[in-house]
Scaffold this active site. Structure first.
Site, PDB file in Angstrom:
ATOM      1  N   GLN A 109       0.720  -1.163  -0.051  1.00  0.00           N
ATOM      2  CA  GLN A 109      -0.104  -0.032  -0.104  1.00  0.00           C
ATOM      3  C   GLN A 109       0.957   1.242  -0.034  1.00  0.00           C
ATOM      4  OE1 GLN A 109      -1.326   0.830   4.383  1.00  0.00           O
ATOM      5  NE2 GLN A 109      -1.474  -1.321   3.999  1.00  0.00           N
ATOM      6  N   HIS A 111      -0.087   5.662   0.735  1.00  0.00           N
ATOM      7  CA  HIS A 111      -1.170   6.991   1.097  1.00  0.00           C
ATOM      8  C   HIS A 111      -0.973   7.974   0.214  1.00  0.00           C
ATOM      9  CE1 HIS A 111      -1.869   4.301   4.461  1.00  0.00           C
ATOM     10  NE2 HIS A 111      -0.437   4.386   4.923  1.00  0.00           N
ATOM     11  N   LYS A 134      -1.670  11.002   4.758  1.00  0.00           N
ATOM     12  CA  LYS A 134      -1.447  10.251   5.772  1.00  0.00           C
ATOM     13  C   LYS A 134      -0.251   9.794   5.982  1.00  0.00           C
ATOM     14  CE  LYS A 134      -3.450   5.722   7.398  1.00  0.00           C
ATOM     15  NZ  LYS A 134      -4.133   4.208   7.174  1.00  0.00           N
ATOM     16  N   LYS A 300      -8.968  -7.029  -0.023  1.00  0.00           N
ATOM     17  CA  LYS A 300      -9.778  -5.802  -0.067  1.00  0.00           C
ATOM     18  C   LYS A 300      -9.610  -5.445  -1.326  1.00  0.00           C
ATOM     19  CE  LYS A 300      -9.657  -4.315   4.733  1.00  0.00           C
ATOM     20  NZ  LYS A 300      -9.160  -3.019   5.838  1.00  0.00           N
TER      21      LYS A 300
END
Length: 420
Positions: A109, A111, A134, A300
């Site tokens: 991931q 941000h 973030k 996800k």
């Protein structure tokens, strides 16, 4: 007048990657610090949230939301934060404080920065629920392993040249061009563009190709076939494939740095830095946001195009992500360490108190939250007389701006704060 120091109640998040039952620091702290916590020994406890984020806002012991209490008593926040962050007039802190207990890998991931966060929030408010960036800092409570940032270019070139299963996911012309130019400075626009193209090719490789190459790779490792440059990562490849079979995120081991932190060590990740936490327990602090762009090692939703387009493509040794503690101006540096990342929203200190001597924190010009991670003691302050509050493992405390506090007992705690 409201107290300058008071207990708050955080909330827990249960995700599949969390540690199970009492193995989780999150569960341990919640059992001690959340009065109505219902413990389930078979449940994964992943995160303890402390702050004013609307997804899981902290409350006072009387049930009032922390943000409502601070909105009604803005003097607890201090003038500096009110003038720096307009949203704080509504009682919102600019940081979110967490404990994470990581039993298996989080997603690959990154941000978004503020500009992209605003765009994504406008386009998909159901998925990207706020318009903030973030940046985040992790401090290890137990030994902690993560992937963070792109490896030095020379390392990626070696893997592209010597790992056939990885190389097969990158078109040969792109692979050869990257290897030929890997000696360029990491800041050179050409190599940055090539790194982006390599990462994009891997992350968008056809699913069938990924499965075939990953089965070859894991099969080779399990049979004991690996070269010297693979020695440090083959166990991780096998474990990630066990957790997420045939997932493209496993190949990120060849693209991203592997970093191992011992308790007390910290790392910082700014916007656009790819990462994945793999194992361990940490204290994590971030700007108040829950925006995540995911691309692998997750069930996800994956947003690979936005992730690929948002990254900074900085390639460097993992040490660039370390935050080395500094001596604080407000406390004894032998007992308190200050972690001061290069952002406005927060800093964090860790303090160890021993029975032999109390520990004073002088004024901090902004609000703070603290969590006790081991031991017990008390916090004392002056407010129309001497006041004190008992502390134990899992206690979460709010401390108002410009409030000197003294600690005694035998405990370790972390304190996140804004100071203008």
């Amino acid at each position: 007048m409201p107290d300058l120091v008071f207990q708050i109640i955080g909330g827990t998040q249960s995700y599949d990657w969390g540690k199970i039952g009492d193995d989780s620091k999150v569960a341990q702290y919640a059992k001690a610090g959340i009065p109505d916590f219902k413990f389930d020994e078979s449940k994964p406890y992943a995160e303890l949230w402390m702050g004013t984020h609307p997804n899981l806002p902290s409350r006072l012991t009387n049930g009032e939301k922390l943000s409502d209490h601070l909105k009604a008593n803005t003097h607890l926040l201090g003038e500096s934060i009110l003038s720096t962050f307009p949203d704080s007039i509504e009682g919102n802190l600019p940081f979110l404080f967490k404990v994470l207990a990581i039993g298996k890998a989080l997603s690959i991931q990154a941000h978004p920065n503020k500009q992209l966060a605003a765009k994504l929030h406008f386009e998909r408010p159901d998925l990207y629920k706020d318009a903030n960036h973030k940046p985040e800092m992790a401090i290890a409570i137990t030994p902690f392993v993560a992937m963070c940032g792109f490896r030095p270019l020379s390392q990626i070139a070696v893997y592209l040249n010597q790992i056939p299963e990885f190389a097969a996911l990158v078109p040969s012309s792109l692979r050869d061009n990257f290897i030929a130019n890997s000696s360029l400075p990491a800041t050179d626009p050409e190599i940055k563009s090539l790194l982006r193209d390599v990462f994009s090719a891997v992350m968008m490789a056809p699913e069938d190709d990924v499965k075939i190459q990953l089965r070859k790779l894991v099969g080779r490792y399990l049979s004991g076939g690996f070269i010297e440059d693979e020695r440090s990562i083959f166990d991780l490849v096998v474990e990630l494939d066990r957790q997420f079979p045939n997932d493209i995120g496993v190949f990120c081991v060849f693209l991203l740095n592997i970093i191992q932190l011992e308790p007390g060590q910290a790392m910082f990740l700014g916007a656009g830095e790819p990462h994945a936490y793999i194992s361990g327990d940490i204290v994590e602090t971030m700007a108040t946001s829950d925006n995540v762009l995911r691309a692998g090692l997750t069930p996800k939703l994956r947003d690979v195009p936005n992730l690929v387009s948002s990254l900074t493509y900085k390639a460097a040794d993992p040490s660039v992500h370390l935050i080395r503690p500094l001596p604080p101006s407000f406390s004894n540096p032998q007992r308190t360490k200050l972690y001061n990342p290069p952002i406005q929203e927060f800093s964090v200190c860790s303090t160890t108190v021993t029975p032999e001597k109390e520990e004073l924190h002088t004024e901090i010009y902004g609000p703070s939250l603290m969590v006790v991670t081991s031991g017990a003691g008390q916090i004392m302050w002056i407010d129309a007389g001497q006041k004190n509050l008992a502390l134990k493992e899992g206690s979460v405390i709010f401390i108002a701006s410009q409030t000197p506090v003294t600690f005694e007992g035998d405990m370790t705690f972390y304190r996140a704060f804004f100071e203008g």
